[in-house]
Design a protein around this motif. Structure first.
Motif, PDB file in Angstrom:
ATOM      1  N   SER A 110      46.327  21.246  23.805  1.00 40.09           N
ATOM      2  CA  SER A 110      45.877  21.904  25.025  1.00 40.09           C
ATOM      3  C   SER A 110      45.868  23.414  24.868  1.00 40.09           C
ATOM      4  CB  SER A 110      46.834  21.529  26.174  1.00 40.09           C
ATOM      5  OG  SER A 110      46.449  22.170  27.364  1.00 40.09           O
ATOM      6  N   ASN A 111      44.966  24.031  25.586  1.00 37.47           N
ATOM      7  CA  ASN A 111      45.105  25.458  25.795  1.00 37.47           C
ATOM      8  C   ASN A 111      45.273  25.662  27.287  1.00 37.47           C
ATOM      9  OD1 ASN A 111      42.422  24.909  26.384  1.00 37.47           O
ATOM     10  ND2 ASN A 111      41.659  26.789  25.494  1.00 37.47           N
ATOM     11  N   TYR A 113      45.206  27.330  31.174  1.00 35.43           N
ATOM     12  CA  TYR A 113      44.250  27.951  32.075  1.00 35.43           C
ATOM     13  C   TYR A 113      44.380  29.468  32.001  1.00 35.43           C
ATOM     14  CZ  TYR A 113      43.236  23.354  33.985  1.00 35.43           C
ATOM     15  OH  TYR A 113      42.843  22.060  34.127  1.00 35.43           O
ATOM     16  N   ASP A 115      44.933  31.138  29.226  1.00 37.13           N
ATOM     17  CA  ASP A 115      44.111  31.501  28.071  1.00 37.13           C
ATOM     18  C   ASP A 115      42.628  31.459  28.417  1.00 37.13           C
ATOM     19  OD1 ASP A 115      46.332  31.894  26.445  1.00 37.13           O
ATOM     20  OD2 ASP A 115      46.265  29.856  25.628  1.00 37.13           O
ATOM     21  N   TYR A 116      42.219  30.430  29.157  1.00 37.14           N
ATOM     22  CA  TYR A 116      40.824  30.362  29.595  1.00 37.14           C
ATOM     23  C   TYR A 116      40.469  31.579  30.450  1.00 37.14           C
ATOM     24  CZ  TYR A 116      39.901  25.497  28.179  1.00 37.14           C
ATOM     25  OH  TYR A 116      39.685  24.345  27.471  1.00 37.14           O
ATOM     26  N   GLN A 119      40.020  34.601  28.197  1.00 39.98           N
ATOM     27  CA  GLN A 119      38.778  34.476  27.444  1.00 39.98           C
ATOM     28  C   GLN A 119      37.575  34.734  28.345  1.00 39.98           C
ATOM     29  OE1 GLN A 119      38.567  30.828  25.239  1.00 39.98           O
ATOM     30  NE2 GLN A 119      36.535  31.240  24.451  1.00 39.98           N
ATOM     31  N   THR A 120      37.604  34.216  29.560  1.00 35.87           N
ATOM     32  CA  THR A 120      36.515  34.442  30.510  1.00 35.87           C
ATOM     33  C   THR A 120      36.411  35.920  30.861  1.00 35.87           C
ATOM     34  OG1 THR A 120      36.798  32.217  31.401  1.00 35.87           O
ATOM     35  CG2 THR A 120      35.606  33.809  32.781  1.00 35.87           C
ATOM     36  N   GLU A 140      31.311  29.540  24.659  1.00 30.23           N
ATOM     37  CA  GLU A 140      32.498  29.660  23.822  1.00 30.23           C
ATOM     38  C   GLU A 140      33.450  28.508  24.122  1.00 30.23           C
ATOM     39  OE1 GLU A 140      34.467  33.437  24.055  1.00 30.23           O
ATOM     40  OE2 GLU A 140      32.613  34.567  23.715  1.00 30.23           O
ATOM     41  N   GLY A 142      37.506  27.039  23.776  1.00 27.76           N
ATOM     42  CA  GLY A 142      38.856  27.569  23.752  1.00 27.76           C
ATOM     43  C   GLY A 142      39.286  27.857  22.322  1.00 27.76           C
ATOM     44  N   LYS A 143      40.190  28.824  22.170  1.00 22.85           N
ATOM     45  CA  LYS A 143      40.569  29.259  20.824  1.00 22.85           C
ATOM     46  C   LYS A 143      42.003  28.901  20.453  1.00 22.85           C
ATOM     47  CE  LYS A 143      37.361  33.062  21.223  1.00 22.85           C
ATOM     48  NZ  LYS A 143      37.206  34.453  21.556  1.00 22.85           N
TER      49      LYS A 143
END
Length: 168
Positions: A110-111, A113, A115-116, A119-120, A140, A142-143
């Motif tokens: 999992s990454n 929220y 991190d999301y 990134q956003t 993109e 998730g990283k």
């Protein structure tokens, strides 16, 4: 997920989902393709409401060695029932949602929220600084992913939580 986490005895995976939820159907199709490419049989069981979950979960539990849970609001609404039946049948439950796994499943990659969100925000900054239209922005993924293991459920399944890991 099953190719990232090691479960060598898994020959058949059950996927329970709401057939009217488009996002779930898309995830199931992707999961089926990946699992079948690895030689793992998939048993699908669909529902249309939470009223169907007990019967569907009971039916699929008799046919599978483990469960893969897609992100599905109908199933998540009855996740305690799904967990109870999975544990009763000694089925490892791998999922896509960190929050669901922490309380009800076995493991997921999992990454967060958070991190999301970062990134956003980075994407929005690039869009504004480069004067780009949203349609010009590349999609993109998730990283940063982390392994999330529900140690309590692992122990109930007779699995040492420390043996659940990423491949080297």
């Amino acid at each position: 997920m099953y190719d990232t986490l090691t479960f060598p005895d898994i020959k058949t995976v059950g996927i329970l989902y709401d057939s009217s939820a488009v996002n779930s159907v898309v995830q199931v199709e992707i999961a089926k393709k990946e699992l079948e490419n690895k030689g793992i049989k998939v048993e699908e069981q669909t529902v249309t409401s939470t009223n169907d979950v007990h019967q569907a979960m009971s039916a699929v539990a008799r046919k599978v060695d483990g469960l893969f849970m897609v992100t599905d609001n109908t199933i998540d609404s009855a996740i305690q029932l799904v967990k109870d039946i999975a544990l009763e049948n000694k089925l490892p439950m791998i999922g896509t949602s960190k929050e669901v796994i922490e309380k009800h499943g076995l493991a997921t990659m999992s990454n967060s929220y958070e991190d999301y969100g970062r990134q956003t925000a980075d994407m929005i900054i690039r869009m504004l600084e480069d004067d780009l239209n949203v349609s010009q922005m590349p999609v993109e993924m998730g990283k940063d992913f982390e392994l999330v293991v529900n140690e309590e459920n692992a122990k109930k399944l007779g699995i040492d939580p420390k043996t659940i890991s990423l491949p080297n």
